[in-house]
Design an enzyme around this catalytic site. Structure first.
Site, PDB file in Angstrom:
ATOM      1  N   LYS A  13       0.838  -1.203   0.000  1.00  0.00           N
ATOM      2  CA  LYS A  13       0.000   0.000   0.000  1.00  0.00           C
ATOM      3  C   LYS A  13       0.878   1.261   0.000  1.00  0.00           C
ATOM      4  O   LYS A  13       0.665   2.164  -0.800  1.00  0.00           O
ATOM      5  CB  LYS A  13      -0.933   0.013   1.225  1.00  0.00           C
ATOM      6  N   ARG A  88     -10.256   0.382   8.453  1.00  0.00           N
ATOM      7  CA  ARG A  88      -9.894  -1.039   8.540  1.00  0.00           C
ATOM      8  C   ARG A  88     -10.768  -1.806   9.516  1.00  0.00           C
ATOM      9  O   ARG A  88     -10.424  -2.935   9.884  1.00  0.00           O
ATOM     10  CB  ARG A  88      -8.398  -1.248   8.771  1.00  0.00           C
ATOM     11  N   ARG A 127      11.566  -5.520   5.389  1.00  0.00           N
ATOM     12  CA  ARG A 127      11.319  -4.093   5.088  1.00  0.00           C
ATOM     13  C   ARG A 127      12.226  -3.191   5.919  1.00  0.00           C
ATOM     14  O   ARG A 127      12.452  -3.424   7.114  1.00  0.00           O
ATOM     15  CB  ARG A 127       9.864  -3.730   5.390  1.00  0.00           C
ATOM     16  N   ARG A 155      10.660  -1.199  11.530  1.00  0.00           N
ATOM     17  CA  ARG A 155       9.509  -0.904  12.384  1.00  0.00           C
ATOM     18  C   ARG A 155       9.404  -1.896  13.539  1.00  0.00           C
ATOM     19  O   ARG A 155       9.597  -3.094  13.344  1.00  0.00           O
ATOM     20  CB  ARG A 155       8.213  -0.949  11.551  1.00  0.00           C
ATOM     21  N   ARG A 166      -1.013  -9.188  12.898  1.00  0.00           N
ATOM     22  CA  ARG A 166      -1.592  -8.165  12.005  1.00  0.00           C
ATOM     23  C   ARG A 166      -2.356  -8.835  10.871  1.00  0.00           C
ATOM     24  O   ARG A 166      -3.412  -8.376  10.458  1.00  0.00           O
ATOM     25  CB  ARG A 166      -0.485  -7.266  11.452  1.00  0.00           C
TER      26      ARG A 166
HETATM   27  P1  AP5 Z   1       4.788  -1.657   1.997  1.00  0.00           P
HETATM   28  O1  AP5 Z   1       4.516  -0.845   0.762  1.00  0.00           O
HETATM   29  O2  AP5 Z   1       5.470  -0.985   3.120  1.00  0.00           O
HETATM   30  O3  AP5 Z   1       3.452  -2.418   2.462  1.00  0.00           O
HETATM   31  P2  AP5 Z   1       2.154  -1.881   3.201  1.00  0.00           P
HETATM   32  O4  AP5 Z   1       0.980  -2.507   2.534  1.00  0.00           O
HETATM   33  O5  AP5 Z   1       2.163  -0.390   3.312  1.00  0.00           O
HETATM   34  O6  AP5 Z   1       2.342  -2.606   4.589  1.00  0.00           O
HETATM   35  P3  AP5 Z   1       2.204  -2.064   6.083  1.00  0.00           P
HETATM   36  O7  AP5 Z   1       2.958  -3.025   6.954  1.00  0.00           O
HETATM   37  O8  AP5 Z   1       2.565  -0.612   6.179  1.00  0.00           O
HETATM   38  O9  AP5 Z   1       0.669  -2.244   6.311  1.00  0.00           O
HETATM   39  P4  AP5 Z   1      -0.068  -2.347   7.629  1.00  0.00           P
HETATM   40  O10 AP5 Z   1      -1.466  -2.192   7.174  1.00  0.00           O
HETATM   41  O11 AP5 Z   1       0.226  -3.556   8.438  1.00  0.00           O
HETATM   42  O12 AP5 Z   1       0.554  -1.154   8.496  1.00  0.00           O
HETATM   43  P5  AP5 Z   1       0.060   0.335   8.848  1.00  0.00           P
HETATM   44  O13 AP5 Z   1       1.237   1.210   8.882  1.00  0.00           O
HETATM   45  O14 AP5 Z   1      -1.119   0.710   8.056  1.00  0.00           O
HETATM   46  O15 AP5 Z   1       5.640  -2.945   1.535  1.00  0.00           O
HETATM   47  C1  AP5 Z   1       6.068  -3.909   2.480  1.00  0.00           C
HETATM   48  C2  AP5 Z   1       7.431  -4.486   2.069  1.00  0.00           C
HETATM   49  O16 AP5 Z   1       7.251  -5.232   0.855  1.00  0.00           O
HETATM   50  C3  AP5 Z   1       8.492  -3.414   1.764  1.00  0.00           C
HETATM   51  O17 AP5 Z   1       9.738  -3.888   2.172  1.00  0.00           O
HETATM   52  C4  AP5 Z   1       8.446  -3.280   0.227  1.00  0.00           C
HETATM   53  O18 AP5 Z   1       9.689  -2.885  -0.303  1.00  0.00           O
HETATM   54  C5  AP5 Z   1       8.071  -4.703  -0.198  1.00  0.00           C
HETATM   55  N1  AP5 Z   1       7.243  -4.714  -1.404  1.00  0.00           N
HETATM   56  C6  AP5 Z   1       6.262  -3.839  -1.753  1.00  0.00           C
HETATM   57  N2  AP5 Z   1       5.713  -4.191  -2.941  1.00  0.00           N
HETATM   58  C7  AP5 Z   1       6.375  -5.323  -3.339  1.00  0.00           C
HETATM   59  C8  AP5 Z   1       6.274  -6.172  -4.484  1.00  0.00           C
HETATM   60  N3  AP5 Z   1       5.370  -5.919  -5.476  1.00  0.00           N
HETATM   61  N4  AP5 Z   1       7.086  -7.253  -4.562  1.00  0.00           N
HETATM   62  C9  AP5 Z   1       7.999  -7.519  -3.556  1.00  0.00           C
HETATM   63  N5  AP5 Z   1       8.153  -6.746  -2.454  1.00  0.00           N
HETATM   64  C10 AP5 Z   1       7.341  -5.664  -2.343  1.00  0.00           C
HETATM   65  O19 AP5 Z   1      -0.469   0.120  10.351  1.00  0.00           O
HETATM   66  C11 AP5 Z   1       0.422  -0.210  11.382  1.00  0.00           C
HETATM   67  C12 AP5 Z   1      -0.339  -0.347  12.696  1.00  0.00           C
HETATM   68  O20 AP5 Z   1      -0.947   0.922  13.030  1.00  0.00           O
HETATM   69  C13 AP5 Z   1      -1.503  -1.346  12.702  1.00  0.00           C
HETATM   70  O21 AP5 Z   1      -1.081  -2.659  12.952  1.00  0.00           O
HETATM   71  C14 AP5 Z   1      -2.373  -0.767  13.839  1.00  0.00           C
HETATM   72  O22 AP5 Z   1      -1.840  -1.078  15.088  1.00  0.00           O
HETATM   73  C15 AP5 Z   1      -2.233   0.723  13.620  1.00  0.00           C
HETATM   74  N6  AP5 Z   1      -3.250   1.275  12.712  1.00  0.00           N
HETATM   75  C16 AP5 Z   1      -3.035   1.920  11.531  1.00  0.00           C
HETATM   76  N7  AP5 Z   1      -4.186   2.295  10.964  1.00  0.00           N
HETATM   77  C17 AP5 Z   1      -5.169   1.873  11.817  1.00  0.00           C
HETATM   78  C18 AP5 Z   1      -6.589   1.940  11.775  1.00  0.00           C
HETATM   79  N8  AP5 Z   1      -7.230   2.510  10.743  1.00  0.00           N
HETATM   80  N9  AP5 Z   1      -7.272   1.372  12.791  1.00  0.00           N
HETATM   81  C19 AP5 Z   1      -6.652   0.786  13.832  1.00  0.00           C
HETATM   82  N10 AP5 Z   1      -5.311   0.689  13.941  1.00  0.00           N
HETATM   83  C20 AP5 Z   1      -4.581   1.219  12.929  1.00  0.00           C
HETATM   84 MG    MG Z   2       2.302   0.961   4.895  1.00  0.00          MG
END
Ligand code: AP5
Ligand code: MG
Length: 211
Positions: A13, A88, A127, A155, A166
């Site tokens: 994402k 989410r 990552r 992270r 997660r």
């Molecule tokens: P990356 O692009 O970083 O993936 P991402 O989908 O952004 O993954 P996240 O871990 O950020 O998602 P998440 O939803 O768990 O975390 P968030 O920060 O929202 O890519 C990941 C890796 O893969 C990288 O190394 C990249 O280089 C590699 N990659 C990318 N594309 C690729 C490809 N095509 N092929 C190979 N490799 C690839 O949330 C974190 C925490 O915050 C949650 O757990 C929760 O505690 C809290 N939180 C956030 N939002 C909310 C909400 N709305 N409600 C409640 N809690 C929330």
């Molecule tokens: Mg992300």
């Protein structure tokens, strides 16, 4: 354009949002990034969110909804936004719906990036992010240049244990948000497996933004 990105942890994402916003000229709003900034600033929201995040649990709706809605009401979102990681849960989706309706606005597309569970853990564990540029790397799939390696951050929720938690939260709480939007015909799904640039092309095609 008002757009939501949905996908499991590590779906890409953040990686894709960085590419897409170049063309679309709308802000990329990641609630994960907002919460990490709140934790770093030791704000009241950050203090309350920290423990949930590190465990890989969801931060309670009542903490997240207000912050996310306030963010999309800011001036830079007037011509659209790209939400990443929000909504989410169903209550978050309902709160967003209510806020948009109150402003006579609607969503254009809900983009779901599909990646099978068995690819997620390796993406998450490898990552690393550059705190200076925000660039997202992967030690194997998108290796960082030598000159930035020393400053990259890992992270705290990118452990195998938190990642599995997660992922299970994604299936239990976030996947049910997809049918909520399917009812309105807003959902487009893309395959998130393959080189990031190929995934970007699929997204541009699916959202009619490839001109
Ligand atoms: P990356 O692009 O970083 O993936 P991402 O989908 O952004 O993954 P996240 O871990 O950020 O998602 P998440 O939803 O768990 O975390 P968030 O920060 O929202 O890519 C990941 C890796 O893969 C990288 O190394 C990249 O280089 C590699 N990659 C990318 N594309 C690729 C490809 N095509 N092929 C190979 N490799 C690839 O949330 C974190 C925490 O915050 C949650 O757990 C929760 O505690 C809290 N939180 C956030 N939002 C909310 C909400 N709305 N409600 C409640 N809690 C929330
Ligand atoms: Mg992300």
């Amino acid at each position: 354009m008002r757009m939501i990105l949905i996908g499991p942890p590590g779906a890409g994402k953040g990686t894709q949002a960085k590419q897409l916003k170049e063309n679309l000229n709308i802000p990329h709003i990641s609630t994960g990034d907002m919460l990490r900034a709140a934790v770093a600033a030791e704000s009241e929201l950050g203090k309350q969110a920290k423990d949930f995040m590190e465990r890989g649990a969801l931060v309670p709706d009542e903490l997240v909804i207000g912050a996310a809605i306030a963010r999309i009401q800011q001036n830079d979102c007037k011509s659209g936004f790209m939400l990443d990681g929000f909504p989410r849960t169903l209550p978050q989706a309902e709160a967003l719906d209510k806020a948009l309706k109150a402003a006579s606005l609607s969503l254009d597309v809900v983009l779901v990036i599909d990646v099978p569970d068995d690819l997620i853990v390796s993406r998450i564990i490898g990552r690393r992010q550059d705190p200076v540029t925000g660039e997202i790397y992967h030690l194997e799939f998108n290796p960082p240049p030598a000159e930035v390696v020393d400053r990259l951050v890992h992270r705290p929720d990118d452990t195998e244990e938190a990642c599995r938690k997660r992922l299970s939260k994604y299936h239990a709480e976030t996947a049910p948000v997809i049918p909520f939007y399917e009812e309105n015909g807003l959902v487009k799904r893309v395959d998130g497996v393959g080189e990031p640039i190929k995934v970007t092309k699929r997204i541009r095609r699916a959202t009619n933004t490839d001109n």
